[in-house]
Design an enzyme around this catalytic site. Sequence first.
Site, mmCIF file in Angstrom:
data_model
loop_
_atom_site.group_PDB
_atom_site.id
_atom_site.type_symbol
_atom_site.label_atom_id
_atom_site.label_comp_id
_atom_site.label_asym_id
_atom_site.label_seq_id
_atom_site.Cartn_x
_atom_site.Cartn_y
_atom_site.Cartn_z
ATOM 1 C CG HIS A 1 0.379 5.889 -1.030
ATOM 2 N ND1 HIS A 1 -0.819 6.159 -1.890
ATOM 3 C CD2 HIS A 1 -0.293 5.312 -0.011
ATOM 4 C CE1 HIS A 1 -1.795 5.874 -1.196
ATOM 5 N NE2 HIS A 1 -1.518 5.225 0.052
ATOM 6 C CG HIS B 1 -1.842 0.982 1.445
ATOM 7 N ND1 HIS B 1 -2.957 1.263 1.018
ATOM 8 C CD2 HIS B 1 -1.699 2.351 1.571
ATOM 9 C CE1 HIS B 1 -3.872 2.167 1.246
ATOM 10 N NE2 HIS B 1 -2.765 3.116 1.510
ATOM 11 C CD GLU B 2 1.668 3.895 3.596
ATOM 12 O OE1 GLU B 2 2.178 4.816 3.015
ATOM 13 O OE2 GLU B 2 0.567 4.001 4.137
#
Length: 225
Positions: free
Chosen positions: A25, A21-22
């Site tokens: 980003h 997820h990170e």
Amino acid sequence: MISIPYLICSLLSFIPAIVCHEAMHGFAAYKLGDPTAKRAGRLSFNPLKHIDPFGTVIMPLLLMAMNMPVFGYAKPVPYNPAYFKDPKKGDLIVGLAGPAANLVLAIFGALVFTVMSFVLPVNQLAQNQLFYYFYTMFLPMFSLINLYLMFFNLLPIPPLDGSSIFAFILPRKYLPTYYKVQQYAFPIFMIVIIVVPYILKFNPIGIYLDFTAGNVFDFLFSFGK
């Protein structure tokens, strides 16, 4: 009492979910011309680069102990919208990259589950304990946790990813005020989602996740039943 297999499967599901997820980003920001995350070493899939002591460790364990949906957060990936050609559009793309990664992982887990259900019957899987836990516990949990993280982060509450959608449609003149509110909204929100269910015996976030993540999960895993 939390069983050891359940705890292991939870950790092996949750950590890759937040790391991807990170990292996504940061990768999205990098592709849009922002080197901030790369310089900070946040394009890595090394969990140690992304772990937040409370959001990644303490809160998920508390939620497990409280029999609530397991979700949490990692250290936010730094990025600078000033590098983007269109800051509002770039902010939206970066914000949605994380939940999109979780959706892809959830679908992947469901695909593996479905293939295994056709190739290896459950009675055959039961003969191997490792494969049995992988099929019956890990894969469903892996997909469900990714869906929880996806829909939790899509809430339009700063600084969750869903707030990037809100910022995208907000007139520019209100953005400075909006960004000031961001620094106060999240701590209050985290206290509310943990304290409110105990005080009022009502869990709005759990209801929301059951309706969103739960229904998508049921659909994804309906093909392997």
